[in-house]
Design an enzyme around this catalytic site. Structure first.
Site, PDB file in Angstrom:
ATOM      1  N   LYS A  22       0.844  -1.207   0.000  1.00 57.21           N
ATOM      2  CA  LYS A  22       0.000   0.000   0.000  1.00 57.21           C
ATOM      3  C   LYS A  22       0.878   1.255   0.000  1.00 57.21           C
ATOM      4  O   LYS A  22       0.623   2.199  -0.759  1.00 57.21           O
ATOM      5  CB  LYS A  22      -0.874   0.000   1.269  1.00 57.21           C
ATOM      6  CG  LYS A  22      -1.509   1.349   1.592  1.00 57.21           C
ATOM      7  CD  LYS A  22      -2.352   1.305   2.839  1.00 57.21           C
ATOM      8  CE  LYS A  22      -1.624   1.481   4.141  1.00 57.21           C
ATOM      9  NZ  LYS A  22      -1.255   2.866   4.503  1.00 57.21           N
ATOM     10  N   ASN A  23       1.896   1.265   0.841  1.00 57.01           N
ATOM     11  CA  ASN A  23       2.669   2.497   1.010  1.00 57.01           C
ATOM     12  C   ASN A  23       3.631   2.759  -0.144  1.00 57.01           C
ATOM     13  O   ASN A  23       4.328   3.773  -0.169  1.00 57.01           O
ATOM     14  CB  ASN A  23       3.388   2.485   2.368  1.00 57.01           C
ATOM     15  CG  ASN A  23       2.379   2.604   3.512  1.00 57.01           C
ATOM     16  OD1 ASN A  23       1.214   2.966   3.281  1.00 57.01           O
ATOM     17  ND2 ASN A  23       2.809   2.290   4.724  1.00 57.01           N
ATOM     18  N   CYS A 116      -5.056   7.549   9.603  1.00 53.88           N
ATOM     19  CA  CYS A 116      -5.178   6.965  10.943  1.00 53.88           C
ATOM     20  C   CYS A 116      -4.879   8.021  12.005  1.00 53.88           C
ATOM     21  O   CYS A 116      -3.984   8.848  11.845  1.00 53.88           O
ATOM     22  CB  CYS A 116      -4.200   5.808  11.102  1.00 53.88           C
ATOM     23  SG  CYS A 116      -4.713   4.320  10.255  1.00 53.88           S
ATOM     24  N   ARG A 121      -0.120  14.521  13.269  1.00 53.58           N
ATOM     25  CA  ARG A 121       0.614  14.149  12.045  1.00 53.58           C
ATOM     26  C   ARG A 121       0.740  15.389  11.187  1.00 53.58           C
ATOM     27  O   ARG A 121       0.057  15.552  10.187  1.00 53.58           O
ATOM     28  CB  ARG A 121      -0.107  13.015  11.313  1.00 53.58           C
ATOM     29  CG  ARG A 121      -0.134  11.748  12.143  1.00 53.58           C
ATOM     30  CD  ARG A 121      -0.783  10.595  11.407  1.00 53.58           C
ATOM     31  NE  ARG A 121       0.081  10.028  10.385  1.00 53.58           N
ATOM     32  CZ  ARG A 121      -0.302   9.043   9.571  1.00 53.58           C
ATOM     33  NH1 ARG A 121      -1.511   8.547   9.667  1.00 53.58           N
ATOM     34  NH2 ARG A 121       0.529   8.562   8.670  1.00 53.58           N
ATOM     35  N   ASP A 124       4.293  19.947   8.184  1.00 53.87           N
ATOM     36  CA  ASP A 124       5.202  21.092   8.074  1.00 53.87           C
ATOM     37  C   ASP A 124       6.413  20.796   7.180  1.00 53.87           C
ATOM     38  O   ASP A 124       6.863  21.664   6.419  1.00 53.87           O
ATOM     39  CB  ASP A 124       5.666  21.537   9.479  1.00 53.87           C
ATOM     40  CG  ASP A 124       6.241  20.385  10.296  1.00 53.87           C
ATOM     41  OD1 ASP A 124       5.697  19.268  10.217  1.00 53.87           O
ATOM     42  OD2 ASP A 124       7.254  20.597  10.984  1.00 53.87           O
ATOM     43  N   LEU A 125       6.924  19.576   7.231  1.00 51.32           N
ATOM     44  CA  LEU A 125       8.115  19.258   6.424  1.00 51.32           C
ATOM     45  C   LEU A 125       7.787  19.251   4.934  1.00 51.32           C
ATOM     46  O   LEU A 125       8.598  19.658   4.102  1.00 51.32           O
ATOM     47  CB  LEU A 125       8.699  17.908   6.838  1.00 51.32           C
ATOM     48  CG  LEU A 125       9.137  17.793   8.304  1.00 51.32           C
ATOM     49  CD1 LEU A 125       9.626  16.389   8.610  1.00 51.32           C
ATOM     50  CD2 LEU A 125      10.243  18.811   8.593  1.00 51.32           C
ATOM     51  N   ASP A 308       4.669   0.375  12.002  1.00 54.98           N
ATOM     52  CA  ASP A 308       3.448  -0.272  11.502  1.00 54.98           C
ATOM     53  C   ASP A 308       3.372  -1.749  11.897  1.00 54.98           C
ATOM     54  O   ASP A 308       2.292  -2.339  11.887  1.00 54.98           O
ATOM     55  CB  ASP A 308       3.383  -0.181   9.965  1.00 54.98           C
ATOM     56  CG  ASP A 308       3.296   1.256   9.478  1.00 54.98           C
ATOM     57  OD1 ASP A 308       3.013   2.147  10.297  1.00 54.98           O
ATOM     58  OD2 ASP A 308       3.522   1.483   8.278  1.00 54.98           O
ATOM     59  N   ARG A 400      -8.319  -0.550   4.682  1.00 53.54           N
ATOM     60  CA  ARG A 400      -7.386   0.411   4.075  1.00 53.54           C
ATOM     61  C   ARG A 400      -6.071  -0.260   3.687  1.00 53.54           C
ATOM     62  O   ARG A 400      -5.348   0.259   2.834  1.00 53.54           O
ATOM     63  CB  ARG A 400      -7.092   1.567   5.053  1.00 53.54           C
ATOM     64  CG  ARG A 400      -8.291   2.458   5.318  1.00 53.54           C
ATOM     65  CD  ARG A 400      -7.907   3.671   6.151  1.00 53.54           C
ATOM     66  NE  ARG A 400      -6.649   4.175   5.690  1.00 53.54           N
ATOM     67  CZ  ARG A 400      -5.646   4.550   6.469  1.00 53.54           C
ATOM     68  NH1 ARG A 400      -5.767   4.515   7.766  1.00 53.54           N
ATOM     69  NH2 ARG A 400      -4.528   4.997   5.944  1.00 53.54           N
TER      70      ARG A 400
END
Ligand code: EPZ
Length: 420
Positions: A22-23, A116, A121, A124-125, A308, A400
């Site tokens: 997924k990621n 999630c 979370r 800003d970066l 995770d 998900r």
């Protein structure tokens, strides 16, 4: 409301083929906007997050279709550079579209992403990276209005190795004039997969897997017009099945993986006394003789133990001999599944970022609710080890990230069914 019903007590046995990550697929779907042609993505899992990414692409005017495990995207028809709030809230990865839309269209209007609830979370970066490339970003009532008359390559020093900010920076850098150097970059295998996709598109990128990534921007109108890419296996799904096999004291062949990408995870199961046999693209775990608590496990950016994989590991450790100490350093709020596990008889004490997980003789079935994606997976793992029947609700979280979880568990001899 859908429910996952698992009656525990059966040892898992057999083999499972791990689906695509997924990621990995989500940032690559976003990066497909860089192309003014066709992207074909193979080994794509069927997940609600993938559906959400397809909805975003279609909203932007692209063609996005999925057939079996292949996604077809044609972004030559992109007409829009705005993602509505409803779509942004569907998942955290929606923010990865920022760099891609800006690079392609020079303007992007987005709101804050969902995903999630793992504690704050911030993005800003991501925003700082886009600004250093020359984007102007205004924040109005939760909306981000971004414009760039021409992004310029630059040096981006990330203050922490954020996976998403590294990906957003790489994608935006592909459309910059000149060279971008990202320092303190995330080193996750999914970054390597994104680099491979960008290279297939004709973007010179190097350094993925190290802390310094260099991207040479290209004229996007000259990108390769048809790219086929195969997604790497999902290392967190593999970690979940390792945990499930251990919790049920079973023996399972986990196929279609890249063992080097999960070495920190395999080390923990070895430390627990599970027998592991590792091949080129598979691992067999045998926990039939039981297992002990591992040495303290601290979650870290890759190549450390992944955050995770912490919730499913925690569920397996409920059946370990001894007490496991888990330390969560990535997200502040990644123990939300613990009260649900306690309903099943778990003995877990939380002190800030530290969890003390005591092995118990018996877990029992209960009515529980998934609190987030990996927390939901942890409940399924615990249910396999519990006496009696567990009913897990709020499956939208599990959907998900796990494609065909029930079918996979059943094929491994579990007593599991989904009631929709
Ligand atoms: C990615 O999220 C994964 N998501 C997450 O997967 C995973 O838990 C996480 O990386 C860490 O490995 C995807 O790849 C789609 P980060 P991401 O930016 O990119 C802080 C799952 O279960 N931070 O590396 O959002 C942040 O708050 C999940 O599949 C900032 O402070 O994670 C966190 O503490 C959920 N400012 C840390 O960095 C920023 O701008 C790491 O976050 C960005 C991040």
């Amino acid at each position: 409301m859908s429910i996952l019903r698992i009656t525990g007590g059966k040892r898992l046995s057999g083999e499972i083929h791990i689906h695509g990550a997924k990621n990995s697929v989500l940032p690559i779907m976003a990066a497909s906007l860089l192309s003014s042609g066709e992207t074909i993505i193979h080994n794509c899992p069927s997940l609600s997050d993938v559906d959400a990414a397809m909805k975003i692409l279609r909203h932007l005017g692209c063609v996005a279709e999925k057939k079996d495990d292949t996604v077809y995207i044609n972004s030559s028809t992109m007409t829009n550079c705005q993602i509505p709030d409803g779509l942004m809230r569907e998942m955290r990865s929606s923010v990865i579209f920022l760099g891609a839309i800006l690079a392609r269209a020079g303007r992007a209007v987005l709101s804050m992403p969902g995903g999630c609830e793992l504690g704050p979370r911030p993005i800003d970066l991501h925003i700082a990276a886009m600004r250093s490339m020359g984007a102007e970003i205004e924040e109005h009532g939760g909306n981000l209005i971004c414009s760039a008359s021409g992004l310029r390559g630059c040096r981006i020093d990330l203050t922490l190795p954020s996976v998403g900010a590294t990906e957003n920076s790489m994608i935006a850098a592909a459309g910059c004039q000149g060279t971008t150097v990202i320092t303190n970059a995330a080193r996750e295998p999914e970054i390597r997969d994104l680099q491979d996709y960008l290279r297939e598109l004709g973007v010179p990128v190097s350094g993925a897997g190290t802390s310094i990534i260099t991207v040479e921007g290209i004229d996007l109108s000259k990108s390769v017009k048809r790219v086929e890419h195969r997604i790497i296996p999902d290392r967190i799904v593999a970690a979940t099945f390792l945990s499930a096999a251990a919790a049920s004291m079973g023996k399972v062949d986990i196929l279609g993986i890249i063992p080097e990408d999960i070495s920190s995870i395999l080390n923990v199961f070895t430390d627990m006394g599970c027998s592991l046999n590792v091949g080129k693209d598979w691992v067999t775990i045998d926990a039939q003789g039981g297992f002990r608590a591992p040495k303290p496990v601290v979650t870290r950016p890759y190549p450390g133990f992944p955050t995770d994989a912490q919730p499913p590991l925690m569920a397996a450790c409920l059946k370990a001999d001894g007490t496991t100490v888990l330390v969560e350093t990535i997200f502040e709020n990644r123990y939300r599944h613990v009260p649900e596990l306690r309903r099943m008889g778990a003995d877990i004490r939380i002190d800030g970022r530290v969890a003390m997980v005591s092995g118990v003789n018996k877990l029992h079935g209960a009515l529980v609710a998934a609190t987030d994606l990996r927390g939901g997976a942890a409940l399924a793992v615990a249910a396999l080890a519990a006496d009696g029947t567990t009913e897990i609700s709020e499956l939208k979280h599990i959907d998900r990230g796990y494609d065909g979880l029930v079918e996979s568990l059943r094929a491994l001899n579990a007593d599991a069914e989904r009631i929709d």
